[in-house]
Design a protein around this motif. Structure first.
Motif, short mmCIF file in Angstrom:
data_model
loop_
_atom_site.label_atom_id
_atom_site.label_comp_id
_atom_site.label_asym_id
_atom_site.label_seq_id
_atom_site.Cartn_x
_atom_site.Cartn_y
_atom_site.Cartn_z
N PRO A 115 36.22 24.37 41.25
CA PRO A 115 36.25 22.90 41.18
C PRO A 115 36.68 22.41 39.80
N ASN A 116 37.06 21.15 39.72
CA ASN A 116 37.56 20.63 38.45
C ASN A 116 36.48 20.26 37.45
N ALA A 117 35.20 20.34 37.88
CA ALA A 117 34.11 20.13 36.92
C ALA A 117 33.09 21.26 37.07
N ILE A 118 32.70 21.81 35.94
CA ILE A 118 31.74 22.92 35.92
C ILE A 118 30.72 22.61 34.82
N ALA A 119 29.46 22.91 35.11
CA ALA A 119 28.41 22.63 34.13
C ALA A 119 27.78 23.93 33.65
N ILE A 120 27.52 24.00 32.36
CA ILE A 120 26.86 25.16 31.77
C ILE A 120 25.56 24.62 31.16
N LEU A 121 24.44 25.02 31.76
CA LEU A 121 23.15 24.47 31.34
C LEU A 121 22.46 25.43 30.38
N ASP A 122 22.15 24.93 29.20
CA ASP A 122 21.44 25.71 28.19
C ASP A 122 20.01 25.20 28.19
N HIS A 123 19.15 25.96 28.89
CA HIS A 123 17.79 25.52 29.14
C HIS A 123 17.02 25.31 27.83
N GLU A 124 17.16 26.29 26.92
CA GLU A 124 16.38 26.26 25.69
C GLU A 124 16.77 25.09 24.79
N LYS A 125 18.07 24.84 24.68
CA LYS A 125 18.56 23.73 23.84
C LYS A 125 18.47 22.39 24.55
N LYS A 126 18.13 22.44 25.87
CA LYS A 126 18.13 21.22 26.69
C LYS A 126 19.46 20.49 26.56
N ARG A 127 20.51 21.27 26.73
CA ARG A 127 21.85 20.75 26.52
C ARG A 127 22.74 21.28 27.65
N THR A 128 23.61 20.43 28.15
CA THR A 128 24.55 20.85 29.19
C THR A 128 25.98 20.59 28.74
N TYR A 129 26.77 21.64 28.81
CA TYR A 129 28.21 21.47 28.57
C TYR A 129 28.86 21.15 29.90
N VAL A 130 29.75 20.18 29.90
CA VAL A 130 30.52 19.90 31.10
C VAL A 130 31.99 20.16 30.80
N ILE A 131 32.58 21.01 31.64
CA ILE A 131 34.00 21.31 31.50
C ILE A 131 34.73 20.63 32.65
N ARG A 132 35.67 19.78 32.30
CA ARG A 132 36.53 19.17 33.33
C ARG A 132 37.94 19.68 33.10
N LYS A 133 38.60 20.04 34.19
CA LYS A 133 39.91 20.65 34.02
C LYS A 133 40.88 20.15 35.07
N ASP A 134 42.14 20.23 34.71
CA ASP A 134 43.23 19.78 35.57
C ASP A 134 44.39 20.73 35.43
N GLY A 135 44.97 21.14 36.54
CA GLY A 135 46.10 22.08 36.47
C GLY A 135 45.66 23.50 36.22
N LEU A 136 44.35 23.73 36.21
CA LEU A 136 43.79 25.04 35.86
C LEU A 136 42.84 25.47 36.99
N PRO A 137 43.39 26.09 38.04
CA PRO A 137 42.56 26.38 39.22
C PRO A 137 41.46 27.41 38.99
N ASP A 138 41.66 28.34 38.07
CA ASP A 138 40.71 29.44 37.93
C ASP A 138 39.75 29.21 36.76
N THR A 139 38.62 29.92 36.82
CA THR A 139 37.65 29.85 35.72
C THR A 139 37.22 31.27 35.36
N VAL A 140 37.46 31.64 34.11
CA VAL A 140 37.02 32.95 33.62
C VAL A 140 35.60 32.82 33.09
N VAL A 141 34.75 33.78 33.41
CA VAL A 141 33.41 33.83 32.83
C VAL A 141 33.27 35.19 32.17
N TRP A 142 32.95 35.20 30.89
CA TRP A 142 32.88 36.46 30.15
C TRP A 142 31.69 36.48 29.19
N ASN A 143 30.89 37.52 29.33
CA ASN A 143 29.91 37.85 28.27
C ASN A 143 29.92 39.37 28.12
#
Ligand code: BG6
Length: 293
Positions: free
Chosen positions: A208-236
């Motif tokens: 999807p064009n919006a993805i949320a990354i929730l950082d429980h400890e920091k009580k902070r959420t990053y929101v990634i919105r994208k266009d023209g970019l169908p894939d999402t890489v996740v790496w750790n």
């Protein structure tokens, strides 16, 4: 300003005190701070700020190849090049210009680049910071060649997190992904939000064009919105791979997570004269706000 090697970095600031730093080396965003001055992107304490490799952290640009599936160096050459500033950039879209500060960087292939990737292109990267501190990257890649070409692409975004085992990603559940740890075999994500307890290196497909990354400890959420970019890489990289990387601390995998807006599975194809646009917007909101919605 200059980085440690005397390569120019450009700093954008919002009136409220948020900031973004972009290096001409790689067109790489190396810092993004909120209005409180807190850094939001990860940079390794062992990062090497020196060509010819991308600095470990921030947002390296992977172009014209993602990963090592292809004839080029890992993640392509764009992240290792010195980009130019466009002193006379086209104006911002009037509907979207409200108080934004921005910079346009340009990359054109060198003679050497053309030897390993014989396609003339013009890459315009616009980095902008909105008054409320959102960071937006817009890549425009144009085929200025007589022949069509294809490429893959990723904004390799190193988010800074407080503790990887307390982080979850929402928006990728039930999707198919290619697993880089298993010869790019295809799997389907099961269950709920994605959490982390071992190495992860995946390309989620048609995300999807919006993805949320929730950082429980920091009580902070990053929101990634994208266009023209169908894939999402996740790496750790987790514990073992961290130890094998010279420019990454052994314990640093706990403080980072890469979530990349990308176009990988189906390469982008440009006919002569055509242009492709890939847009990524990063914002950060307090988590309590998110969970109420
Ligand atoms: C990720 C890849 O996006 O980037 C991983 O999926 C890779 O396989 C990682 O290890 C880092 O790559 P590099 O070239 O910056 O060390």
């Amino acid at each position: 300003s200059k980085d440690w090697n005397g390569i120019d970095q450009v700093v954008l600031r919002s009136p409220q005190g948020a900031s973004v730093k972009v290096s001409l080396h790689g067109g790489q965003v190396t810092s993004w701070r909120n209005e409180q001055g807190e850094e939001l992107l990860f940079t390794s304490s062992k990062a090497i700020f020196k060509p010819p490799k991308a600095m470990r952290g921030g947002i390296p640009i992977c172009f014209p190849q993602f990963g090592n599936c292809g004839s080029l160096e890992q993640h392509g050459f764009a992240r290792n090049k010195i980009w130019m500033i466009d002193d006379n950039p086209p104006p911002l879209n009037p509907n979207d210009s409200n108080g934004k500060s921005f910079i346009d960087l340009l990359l054109k292939p060198s003679e050497d680049d053309l030897k390993c990737w014989p396609h003339s292109f013009e890459f315009r990267l616009r980095v902008s910071l909105s008054t409320d501190g959102d960071l937006t990257l817009i890549s425009r890649i144009r085929n200025v060649n007589g022949k069509p070409f294809t490429f893959s692409f990723a904004y390799h975004t190193y988010l800074l997190v407080s503790d990887i085992s307390e982080v979850r990603i929402e928006g990728l559940e039930t999707l198919d992904y290619l697993d880089n740890l298993c010869q790019r075999e295809r799997f389907t994500e099961q269950g709920d939000a994605i959490t982390f307890e071992s190495e992860v290196d995946r390309v989620y497909l048609s995300s999807p064009n919006a993805i949320a990354i929730l950082d429980h400890e920091k009580k902070r959420t990053y929101v990634i919105r994208k266009d023209g970019l169908p894939d999402t890489v996740v790496w750790n990289p987790w514990e073992k791979k961290s130890k094998s990387m010279v420019d990454f601390g052994d314990e640093e995998y706990k403080q980072m997570l890469c979530v990349d807006g990308a176009a990988i599975e189906k390469p982008i194809s440009l006919k002569p004269g055509e242009e492709w646009t890939g847009r990524l917007q990063l914002s950060v909101v307090p988590s309590s706000f998110c969970s109420e919605n």
